[in-house]
Scaffold this active site. Sequence first.
Site, short mmCIF file in Angstrom:
data_model
loop_
_atom_site.label_atom_id
_atom_site.label_comp_id
_atom_site.label_asym_id
_atom_site.label_seq_id
_atom_site.Cartn_x
_atom_site.Cartn_y
_atom_site.Cartn_z
N HIS A 118 0.79 -1.17 0.07
CA HIS A 118 -0.12 -0.09 0.22
C HIS A 118 0.58 1.09 -0.24
CE1 HIS A 118 -3.49 -2.71 2.26
NE2 HIS A 118 -3.49 -3.13 1.17
N HIS A 363 -1.34 -8.48 3.94
CA HIS A 363 0.59 -7.71 4.30
C HIS A 363 0.59 -6.42 3.66
CE1 HIS A 363 1.06 -12.02 5.71
NE2 HIS A 363 0.33 -12.31 3.87
N CYS A 364 -0.62 -5.70 4.02
CA CYS A 364 -0.79 -4.61 3.29
C CYS A 364 -0.78 -4.38 1.38
CB CYS A 364 0.33 -3.48 3.79
SG CYS A 364 0.08 -3.32 5.44
N ALA A 365 -1.44 -5.31 0.75
CA ALA A 365 -1.45 -5.75 -0.42
C ALA A 365 -2.14 -5.98 -1.19
CB ALA A 365 0.07 -6.34 -1.05
#
Length: 404
Positions: A118, A363-365
């Site tokens: 992100h 995982h911030c994706a």
Amino acid sequence: MQNFKKYFPIFANNPWLVFFDSWASAQKPGYVIDWVKQYLENDYANIHRGSYDLSERSELLYEDSKKKVADFINANSRVEISYTYNATYAMNLLATSLARSKQLVKWDKVLVLISEHHANVVPWLILKEEIWIELDFVMLDDNYEIDFEDFKKKLDDKVKIVSFAYVSNVTGTIFDLPKVNEILKKMKNRPLFVIDASQAIQHFKVDVQALDCDYLVFTWHKIMAEWWIGVLYGKKELLKELRPSFSGWWSINWVKKDSFQDAWLPSKFEMWTPNLNWAVSLLKALEFIESIGGYETLTNHENELVAYFLEKFKKYEDKIELIWPKDEKNRVGVFSIKIKWMNQWDVSDFMSEHNICVRAWHHCAEPFMTEYPKTATCRVSLYIYNDKEDIDKFFIALDELLNR
Ligand SMILES: Cc1ncc(COP(=O)(O)O)c(C=O)c1O
């Protein structure tokens, strides 16, 4: 296999710990911890405008750390290195500064990979909201590598920035950025090439000149320094033209009641009281890496662990999905796994009961996770202090979980 655990006090203080969450943040060697303490006890003072001895000693250490970082990534000069707080901060600073400098304006396009963290999505989304740029996502192929057909299709004249991660923090793919650069070089108006090296720099040599990137960001807490220090690298001639999106005390040459002048490089992008003890910690983290044999040691150790993990994993292939590229040469030591019938949080909670630290979720994706694995995964990430015994413990726990 060499034992590197002994260099990291966390393991002496937590003898049962199996730490498989280094891609979130790496553990710190005693060498780094001790040096930061020693620095604070002996040499600490604010730098830049203090002419007294203590301040000068601190300034020297700060400059040494910059020189070390410049060498480490093969930058032309230390003035191409600006310290930020972390990679997220560096990317936001870059994006907003490009907008402020009118190098990115309405309808200009930014291309990122669908798998980006992100930190390399949201800064551009903010500019989309605020100044109406466009953001487009390049897809990955079935092997989690860049889909170059899709990339070429999307790379039109409106693209001003290509901002790609070097390594995916979900799949561990080392993306073929030299090939990206070859394609960009052939364009009449080459877009700026930005790299997020946050998951690369701790595993292998990142050479900014060989990559020919214009800007590169990364974060140091993943490479054994303390948290709260990151890097924005930029080519000198580009940094000179870029106006920082905010400013303050060290980033100006002069201030009058109605105007000010930006400072020269590299101070222009370091507007605050510098992160001195963190700069010392990264200098010492790099010295530590050199002392154990540099990247060669890091890579060999990791490769051995990866091979061992994969050998053990074969038995589980029909029950557990592994989200990563098949080609061994293009990946580093992270295993995003999905136990098909389970909530991945439950997997990580179960591991935690066995003193095994892994990370579950997106995982911030999120753009990637909603597009590809379609749900969360449980991420097992390896680093220099892991050993085969850690992997054995993980698989023993996994067996217990699957047999429930
Ligand atoms: C690829 C990638 N980029 C950026 C970041 C953000 O790093 P930081 O939180 O230090 O800014 C991360 C953190 O996990 C990452 O994996």
